[in-house]
Design a protein around this motif. Structure first.
Motif, PDB file in Angstrom:
ATOM      1  N   UNK A 119       0.830  -1.208   0.000  1.00 49.60           N
ATOM      2  CA  UNK A 119       0.000   0.000   0.000  1.00 49.60           C
ATOM      3  C   UNK A 119       0.863   1.255   0.000  1.00 49.60           C
ATOM      4  N   UNK A 120       1.978   1.193   0.706  1.00 49.57           N
ATOM      5  CA  UNK A 120       2.878   2.353   0.744  1.00 49.57           C
ATOM      6  C   UNK A 120       3.357   2.689  -0.664  1.00 49.57           C
ATOM      7  N   UNK A 121       3.572   1.643  -1.475  1.00 54.35           N
ATOM      8  CA  UNK A 121       4.022   1.878  -2.851  1.00 54.35           C
ATOM      9  C   UNK A 121       2.857   2.195  -3.782  1.00 54.35           C
ATOM     10  N   UNK A 122       1.727   1.490  -3.594  1.00 53.35           N
ATOM     11  CA  UNK A 122       0.643   1.621  -4.569  1.00 53.35           C
ATOM     12  C   UNK A 122      -0.385   2.707  -4.240  1.00 53.35           C
TER      13      UNK A 122
ATOM     14  N   UNK B 266      -0.173   8.120   3.346  1.00 51.45           N
ATOM     15  CA  UNK B 266       0.424   9.346   3.884  1.00 51.45           C
ATOM     16  C   UNK B 266      -0.589  10.114   4.729  1.00 51.45           C
ATOM     17  N   UNK B 267      -1.816  10.130   4.254  1.00 50.35           N
ATOM     18  CA  UNK B 267      -2.844  10.912   4.923  1.00 50.35           C
ATOM     19  C   UNK B 267      -3.197  10.327   6.295  1.00 50.35           C
ATOM     20  N   UNK B 268      -3.190   9.005   6.396  1.00 53.22           N
ATOM     21  CA  UNK B 268      -3.720   8.396   7.623  1.00 53.22           C
ATOM     22  C   UNK B 268      -2.676   7.750   8.541  1.00 53.22           C
ATOM     23  N   UNK B 269      -1.542   7.324   7.974  1.00 52.95           N
ATOM     24  CA  UNK B 269      -0.560   6.621   8.807  1.00 52.95           C
ATOM     25  C   UNK B 269      -0.063   7.547   9.924  1.00 52.95           C
ATOM     26  N   UNK B 270      -0.143   7.095  11.140  1.00 53.61           N
ATOM     27  CA  UNK B 270       0.320   7.904  12.266  1.00 53.61           C
ATOM     28  C   UNK B 270      -0.660   8.982  12.675  1.00 53.61           C
ATOM     29  N   UNK B 271      -1.823   9.002  12.053  1.00 56.27           N
ATOM     30  CA  UNK B 271      -2.794  10.050  12.403  1.00 56.27           C
ATOM     31  C   UNK B 271      -3.625   9.659  13.621  1.00 56.27           C
TER      32      UNK B 271
ATOM     33  N   UNK C  80       8.430  -9.154  16.230  1.00 54.78           N
ATOM     34  CA  UNK C  80       7.463  -8.924  15.167  1.00 54.78           C
ATOM     35  C   UNK C  80       6.824  -7.572  15.410  1.00 54.78           C
ATOM     36  N   UNK C  81       6.896  -6.734  14.394  1.00 57.46           N
ATOM     37  CA  UNK C  81       6.400  -5.368  14.530  1.00 57.46           C
ATOM     38  C   UNK C  81       5.474  -5.088  13.363  1.00 57.46           C
ATOM     39  N   UNK C  82       4.237  -5.567  13.456  1.00 55.55           N
ATOM     40  CA  UNK C  82       3.396  -5.305  12.307  1.00 55.55           C
ATOM     41  C   UNK C  82       2.573  -4.055  12.537  1.00 55.55           C
ATOM     42  N   UNK C  83       2.135  -3.527  11.451  1.00 57.29           N
ATOM     43  CA  UNK C  83       1.403  -2.265  11.502  1.00 57.29           C
ATOM     44  C   UNK C  83       0.152  -2.429  10.658  1.00 57.29           C
ATOM     45  N   UNK C  84      -0.971  -2.136  11.244  1.00 61.94           N
ATOM     46  CA  UNK C  84      -2.223  -2.294  10.521  1.00 61.94           C
ATOM     47  C   UNK C  84      -2.916  -0.944  10.445  1.00 61.94           C
ATOM     48  N   UNK C  85      -3.443  -0.655   9.282  1.00 57.64           N
ATOM     49  CA  UNK C  85      -4.147   0.610   9.088  1.00 57.64           C
ATOM     50  C   UNK C  85      -5.454   0.319   8.369  1.00 57.64           C
ATOM     51  N   UNK C  86      -6.545   0.694   8.990  1.00 59.66           N
ATOM     52  CA  UNK C  86      -7.857   0.443   8.378  1.00 59.66           C
ATOM     53  C   UNK C  86      -8.627   1.755   8.303  1.00 59.66           C
ATOM     54  N   UNK C  87      -9.083   2.076   7.095  1.00 61.25           N
ATOM     55  CA  UNK C  87      -9.854   3.297   6.916  1.00 61.25           C
ATOM     56  C   UNK C  87     -11.223   2.936   6.360  1.00 61.25           C
ATOM     57  N   UNK C  88     -12.256   3.318   7.094  1.00 61.71           N
ATOM     58  CA  UNK C  88     -13.618   3.129   6.595  1.00 61.71           C
ATOM     59  C   UNK C  88     -14.121   4.513   6.198  1.00 61.71           C
ATOM     60  N   UNK C  89     -14.267   4.707   4.893  1.00 62.73           N
ATOM     61  CA  UNK C  89     -14.703   6.016   4.400  1.00 62.73           C
ATOM     62  C   UNK C  89     -16.199   6.181   4.680  1.00 62.73           C
TER      63      UNK C  89
ATOM     64  N   UNK D  18       9.623 -10.499  21.394  1.00 61.56           N
ATOM     65  CA  UNK D  18       8.905  -9.232  21.480  1.00 61.56           C
ATOM     66  C   UNK D  18       7.969  -9.053  20.295  1.00 61.56           C
ATOM     67  N   UNK D  19       6.766  -8.681  20.619  1.00 60.49           N
ATOM     68  CA  UNK D  19       5.793  -8.370  19.582  1.00 60.49           C
ATOM     69  C   UNK D  19       5.250  -6.989  19.913  1.00 60.49           C
ATOM     70  N   UNK D  20       5.563  -6.008  19.088  1.00 57.30           N
ATOM     71  CA  UNK D  20       5.116  -4.641  19.373  1.00 57.30           C
ATOM     72  C   UNK D  20       4.395  -4.115  18.146  1.00 57.30           C
ATOM     73  N   UNK D  21       3.109  -4.342  18.105  1.00 54.12           N
ATOM     74  CA  UNK D  21       2.333  -3.958  16.925  1.00 54.12           C
ATOM     75  C   UNK D  21       1.636  -2.623  17.156  1.00 54.12           C
ATOM     76  N   UNK D  22       1.247  -2.016  16.046  1.00 58.33           N
ATOM     77  CA  UNK D  22       0.402  -0.825  16.113  1.00 58.33           C
ATOM     78  C   UNK D  22      -0.776  -1.030  15.164  1.00 58.33           C
ATOM     79  N   UNK D  23      -1.960  -0.753  15.655  1.00 61.56           N
ATOM     80  CA  UNK D  23      -3.145  -0.813  14.801  1.00 61.56           C
ATOM     81  C   UNK D  23      -3.828   0.545  14.858  1.00 61.56           C
ATOM     82  N   UNK D  24      -4.101   1.086  13.688  1.00 62.02           N
ATOM     83  CA  UNK D  24      -4.823   2.365  13.627  1.00 62.02           C
ATOM     84  C   UNK D  24      -6.104   2.172  12.825  1.00 62.02           C
ATOM     85  N   UNK D  25      -7.196   2.644  13.397  1.00 57.60           N
ATOM     86  CA  UNK D  25      -8.477   2.575  12.687  1.00 57.60           C
ATOM     87  C   UNK D  25      -9.020   3.987  12.533  1.00 57.60           C
ATOM     88  N   UNK D  26      -9.564   4.267  11.345  1.00 55.80           N
ATOM     89  CA  UNK D  26     -10.201   5.567  11.135  1.00 55.80           C
ATOM     90  C   UNK D  26     -11.595   5.324  10.567  1.00 55.80           C
TER      91      UNK D  26
END
Ligand SMILES: Nc1ncnc2c1ncn2[C@@H]1O[C@H](COP(=O)(O)OP(=O)(O)O)[C@@H](O)[C@H]1O
Ligand SMILES: [Mg+2]
Lengths: 498, 254
Positions: A174-177, A183-188, A236-245, A266-274
Motif C-alpha cells: 500500500x505504501x508503494x501503490x 500518507x494521509x492516515x498513517x500515524x494520524x 514482530x512489529x506489524x502495523x495495521x491501518x484500516x480506513x472506513x470512508x 517481542x511483539x510490538x504492533x500498532x493498529x490504527x483505525x479511522x
C-alpha cells in the motif's frame, strides 16, 4: 478445598504440551543484522522498496525512540529487554517474486494448514455452526492476509475485493501503490511519538495489513489477518491501518500464533483505525501467542498499541478481543470519540494461566457531543497468573451528553492467581453519565461438585462455567470465529484441569 | 447383592469426626427415609456417598452393586447411577439450563460407552419430562437455577433425576423451603420415578414429607449414627415424641 486444590494442582501442570501451535517451520530466511540502529531502519526500508518519505518517517521515529523510556506503570514484571539482541527483520527467502499462492514455499503453506487457515481461496463451509435460530451459512467467504515473521506471504480474494472497491493488501504494498491514502492516515491515530513501543514500531515495522473501504461500501466479506512468528530471536512489529470512508462498513479479524521457545520474543504492533462519517469498523482479535511453559520460561511479550478514531459523525468502532496467549500482554485498544454521536465499544475476554501476566483494558475518550461507549471486560485468572483490567473513560469539556457503561467481571480459578481492576474516570462536564460495575468471583467448590455430581468431569465443569462467564463477549465475535474462540478458551484452560 | 451397602462408615471433616460408624443397606426398589435433627450428619452422609471432596473417610466402606464407591470420582459415581438431589442447588450464571442438561446427560452416556443423544432428540425428551413436572419451557432457557424460586430449584433437581434415570436417588431435605403446594408437586414428581429397579434415600428433618413419599424403611440418625430403624410408622412415632429420646440413645451408645 480439595477439588479447588486439585484444580490448582492441575493448573500448575500446564505446560508446553498444551500449546498446539508451538511447532517450528524449517525454511530459509533472510534477516537484517541483529540489533537496532539507523542502518537497521534503512535496511528494512530498502528491503521494502519504500519511497523516501517513508524512510524519513521511520528515521524520525527512530530518533525519537532513542530519547524515550520504557513504560513501567503496568502491573507486569519482566527482565530488562536488550533491544540490541533482537532481529528486527526476518523474511522467508523467496525463490523469486510471488505471483500466486501456488508459488509460496510449501513449508509455509503447510504451516498455515496446520494452523487451520486457508490460504487458498476456499469458501469456508465446515465447522461453522449457525447461530441459534439463524440461517445456516451456505457460503461465507473470508479474505485472509497471512503475515509470516515480518512479511505478508499471501492475501486471498484480492480480485473480488477489488471489484467492490475495497483495498486489502500488505501495508508494504500500500505504501508503494496508494501513497496518498497511506500518507494521509498513517500515524494520524497513533502518532510516531505516542509511546515507547509504538514509536519503536514506527521505526522498524516491516509489514501488516492495509484496508481501505470506499464511501458507501459494505465490505462483501470478513477480512482477516493471521500473524505467525517463526524465527528465533525475532521481534514482530506489524502495523495495521484500516480506513472506513463515509457510510462504509468493514469487519476485520486478526489471529496470532508462535512456536514455543525458551527465549521471550517481542511483539510490538500498532493498529490504527479511522472511521469517517456514518462508517463502522468492527475489529476482532483472537490472540494466542505462545504463553511460555509451566515454569514461566519463554513466551511472547505482547506490547501493542491499538487505537480507533471515530473521526466522523455517527461513526462507530467496536473492538472485540479474546486474549489467551502471550507471556505478558500490555494492550489497551481504545476509541477516540471525536465525531458527534459516535460510538465506541470494547468487548474483552482475557485469560491468564500458568505464569502469564495480563494488563489490558481500554480507553474511551469522549470529545464529540452525545458520544456513547460501552466496555464489557471478562478476566479469567488461573495458575499463578496476574490479570489486570486497566481502563480510562474521559469526557472533554465540550462532550455534552457523553455516556459510558462499563462492566468488569473477573473469575478466579484457584487461589494462587490475582485479578485486579483499575478504572480511571474523568468527566470535565456535568452532563456526562458514566456507569461502572465490577464483580470478582471464584469457581466455587460447590459449583464444581454440583457439576461433577451430574456426570461432568472437573475439566468439563470448569469449561462450562467459563463459557457461561464469557458468553456475552463471545457473541460479539463474527460467527465463524466465535466457534474457534470457544474452542481456544477451553484449550487454554484445558491445561488447567486436565 | 444389595444396591448400596454402607458398613461402619467413619468420616472426618477438619479433624472432627462427624460420622462414627454408620451402617445402612438399601436394596433395589426400596425407599428409605433418614430422619434426624439438624447436625446429626444427614447431609454429610449424602455428600460422602456422592463423593464431595473435603471429607476424610477414616473407616468403613461403601459398596455400590458390590463395587467400592469410595474409589470413584463423583462423575464416575454419577455415570454408575448415583444421583444426589441437593438441599441447596447452586446457581451457575450464563450456563443455559438446557445446555447444562445435555452436556451432563451426554457426559454420563459417554462414560458408560453409550452413544450421545443429538440435540433435537434430547430437546424432545426434556420437554416431555418438563411438561410432566409442570416446568415452564422458559425456565430451561435461563441460567442453571439463576433466579429460580425455591420450588423451581427443587423441580429442576427432580427434572434431572427423571432425565438421568439413576438407580440410586438421594434426596436431601427436598421439602425445605417449600410451601405445601410446591411440596406436593415435587413429591408427585418423585413418586412418578418409583420403580422396581430404582432405590431412593429420602433425607428429611420433618415427618411431613413422608406423608407424600411413603417409605418402606425409616432410619433415625443421631450424632453421626443410625440409632433406630423401623417401618413407616416409626416416622409418625417420631413426630409425636420428638428426637430427644434418640439423642440419649446415641449418648449411651457412645
Ligand atoms: N464442612 C464442614 N466443616 C466442619 N464441620 C462440618 C462441615 N459440614 C458439616 N459439619 C458438621 O457436621 C455435623 C453434621 O452436619 P450435617 O451433615 O450438615 O448435618 P444435617 O444434615 O443432619 O443437619 C454438624 O455438626 C456440622 O456442624
Ligand atoms: Mg442437612
Amino acid at each position: 478445598m480439595a477439588a479447588v486444590q486439585e484444580t490448582v494442582d492441575r493448573v500448575r501442570q500446564i505446560d508446553v504440551d498444551q500449546y498446539r501451535y508451538g511447532f517450528e517451520t524449517l525454511i530459509e530466511s533472510e534477516k537484517a543484522p541483529k540489533g537496532l540502529s539507523e542502518d537497521t531502519v534503512r535496511f528494512i526500508s530498502t528491503k521494502k522498496n519504500e519511497p523516501a518519505w517513508m524512510l524519513e518517517w521511520r528515521l524520525e521515529a527512530y530518533r525519537r525512540w532513542l530519547t524515550m523510556a520504557e513504560p513501567t506503570w503496568a502491573r507486569v514484571n519482566y527482565p530488562k529487554i536488550d533491544y540490541q539482541d533482537i532481529y528486527y527483520y526476518a523474511a522467508p527467502k523467496p525463490k523469486k517474486a510471488l505471483t500466486s499462492v501456488d508459488e509460496i514455499d510449501p513449508e509455509i503453506l503447510k504451516t498455515y494448514e496446520k494452523l487451520g487457515i486457508p490460504l487458498r481461496e476456499v469458501v469456508i463451509l465446515e465447522g461453522v455452526e449457525p447461530p441459534p435460530g439463524g440461517e445456516p451459512s451456505a457460503s461465507r467467504k473470508i479474505a485472509v492476509d497471512a503475515v509470516f515473521d515480518s512479511v505478508s506471504v499471501a492475501t486471498t480474494f484480492k480480485e473480488e475485493l477489488r471489484k467492490a472497491g475495497v483495498i486489502f493488501m500488505p501495508i508494504s504494498e500500500a505504501i508503494r501503490e496508494h501513497p496518498e491514502i497511506v500518507k494521509k492516515y498513517l500515524g494520524s491515530v497513533v502518532p510516531t511519538s505516542d509511546n515507547f513501543f509504538a514509536t519503536l514500531n514506527a521505526a522498524v515495522f516491516s509489514d501488516g495489513s492495509f484496508v481501505y473501504v470506499p464511501p458507501g461500501v459494505r465490505c462483501p466479506m470478513e477480512l482477516s489477518t493471521y500473524f505467525r512468528i517463526n524465527e528465533r530471536n525475532t521481534g514482530q512489529f506489524e502495523r495495521t491501518l484500516i480506513i472506513a470512508d463515509k457510510g462504509s462498513y468493514v469487519s476485520y479479524l486478526e489471529g496470532c500464533t508462535a512456536p514455543q521457545r525458551d527465549e521471550n520474543q517481542l511483539h510490538a504492533a500498532v493498529v490504527e483505525l479511522v472511521a469517517l462519517d456514518d462508517a463502522e469498523i468492527k475489529y476482532s482479535t483472537v490472540q494466542n501467542w505462545y504463553p511460555g511453559n509451566s515454569e514461566g520460561l519463554g513466551g511472547i511479550y505482547n506490547f501493542v498499541t491499538k487505537r480507533g478514531d471515530c473521526r466522523g459523525v455517527n461513526s462507530k468502532i467496536s473492538w472485540t478481543q479474546v486474549e489467551t496467549g502471550s507471556a505478558i500482554t500490555w494492550k489497551y485498544p481504545s476509541c477516540i470519540l471525536r465525531g458527534d454521536n459516535s460510538r465506541g465499544e470494547f468487548y474483552s475476554i482475557a485469560i491468564s494461566n500458568g505464569h502469564q501476566q495480563v494488563d489490558s483494558g481500554t480507553k474511551m475518550l469522549h470529545l464529540g457531543k452525545n458520544t456513547t461507549s460501552r466496555i464489557i471486560s471478562k478476566g479469567i485468572a488461573a495458575g499463578v497468573s496476574q490479570n489486570t483490567y486497566r481502563g480510562l473513560v474521559t469526557a472533554h469539556r465540550k462532550a455534552t451528553g457523553a455516556r459510558n457503561y462499563t462492566a468488569c467481571d473477573s473469575l478466579l480459578i484457584g487461589d494462587k492467581c490475582g485479578a485486579h481492576t483499575v478504572p480511571y474516570v474523568e468527566a470535565k462536564n456535568s452532563s456526562a453519565l458514566f456507569e461502572h460495575e465490577a464483580t470478582t468471583s471464584k469457581i466455587s467448590e460447590d459449583v464444581l461438585f454440583y457439576c461433577t455430581q451430574r456426570g461432568l468431569s472437573q475439566e468439563e465443569a470448569v469449561g462450562l462455567v467459563v463459557n457461561g462467564f464469557v458468553k456475552d463477549v463471545l457473541q460479539q465475535l463474527p460467527m465463524e470465529f466465535a466457534v474457534e474462540a470457544q474452542k481456544l478458551i477451553s484449550i487454554s484452560l484445558e491445561g488447567s484441569v486436565g | 447383592m444389595s444396591l448400596l451397602e454402607i458398613k461402619d462408615l467413619q468420616v472426618r471433616v477438619d479433624d472432627r469426626e462427624i460420622l462414627h460408624g454408620l451402617s445402612l443397606t438399601v436394596n433395589e426398589g426400596e425407599i428409605h427415609a433418614i430422619m434426624g435433627p439438624n447436625g446429626s450428619g444427614k447431609s454429610t452422609l449424602s455428600h460422602v456417598i456422592a463423593g464431595k471432596p473435603g471429607y476424610e473417610v477414616t473407616g468403613g466402606e461403601i459398596l455400590f452393586r458390590g463395587e467400592d464407591l469410595l474409589e470413584m470420582d463423583p462423575d464416575e459415581r454419577a455415570a454408575k447411577g448415583v444421583f444426589l438431589a441437593f438441599q441447596y442447588p447452586v446457581e451457575i450464571p450464563g450456563v443455559v439450563t438446557m445446555n447444562f442438561l445435555r452436556t451432563a446427560y451426554n457426559a454420563q452416556r459417554k462414560a458408560r460407552g453409550e452413544s450421545e443423544l443429538m440435540a433435537p432428540e434430547f430437546l424432545k425428551k426434556v420437554r416431555e419430562v418438563a411438561k410432566r413436572l409442570g416446568i415452564p419451557q422458559d425456565m430451561l432457557k435461563r441460567g442453571v437455577n439463576v433466579g429460580f424460586s425455591g420450588g423451581e430449584k427443587k423441580r429442576n433437581e427432580i427434572l434431572q433425576m427423571a432425565l438421568f434415570e439413576p438407580s440410586l436417588c438421594i434426596l436431601d431435605e427436598m421439602d425445605s423451603g417449600l410451601d405445601i403446594d410446591a411440596l406436593r408437586i415435587a413429591a408427585d414428581g418423585v413418586n412418578a420415578l418409583r420403580s422396581p429397579g430404582r432405590a431412593m434415600v429420602v433425607i428429611t428433618h420433618y415427618q411431613r414429607l413422608l406423608n407424600y413419599i411413603i417409605p418402606d424403611v425409616v432410619h433415625v440418625m443421631s450424632k453421626g449414627r443410625v440409632v433406630k430403624s423401623g417401618g413407616k410408622e416409626l416416622a409418625l412415632e417420631l413426630e409425636a415424641s420428638g428426637y430427644a429420646q434418640f439423642d440419649e440413645a446415641a449418648l449411651t451408645a457412645a
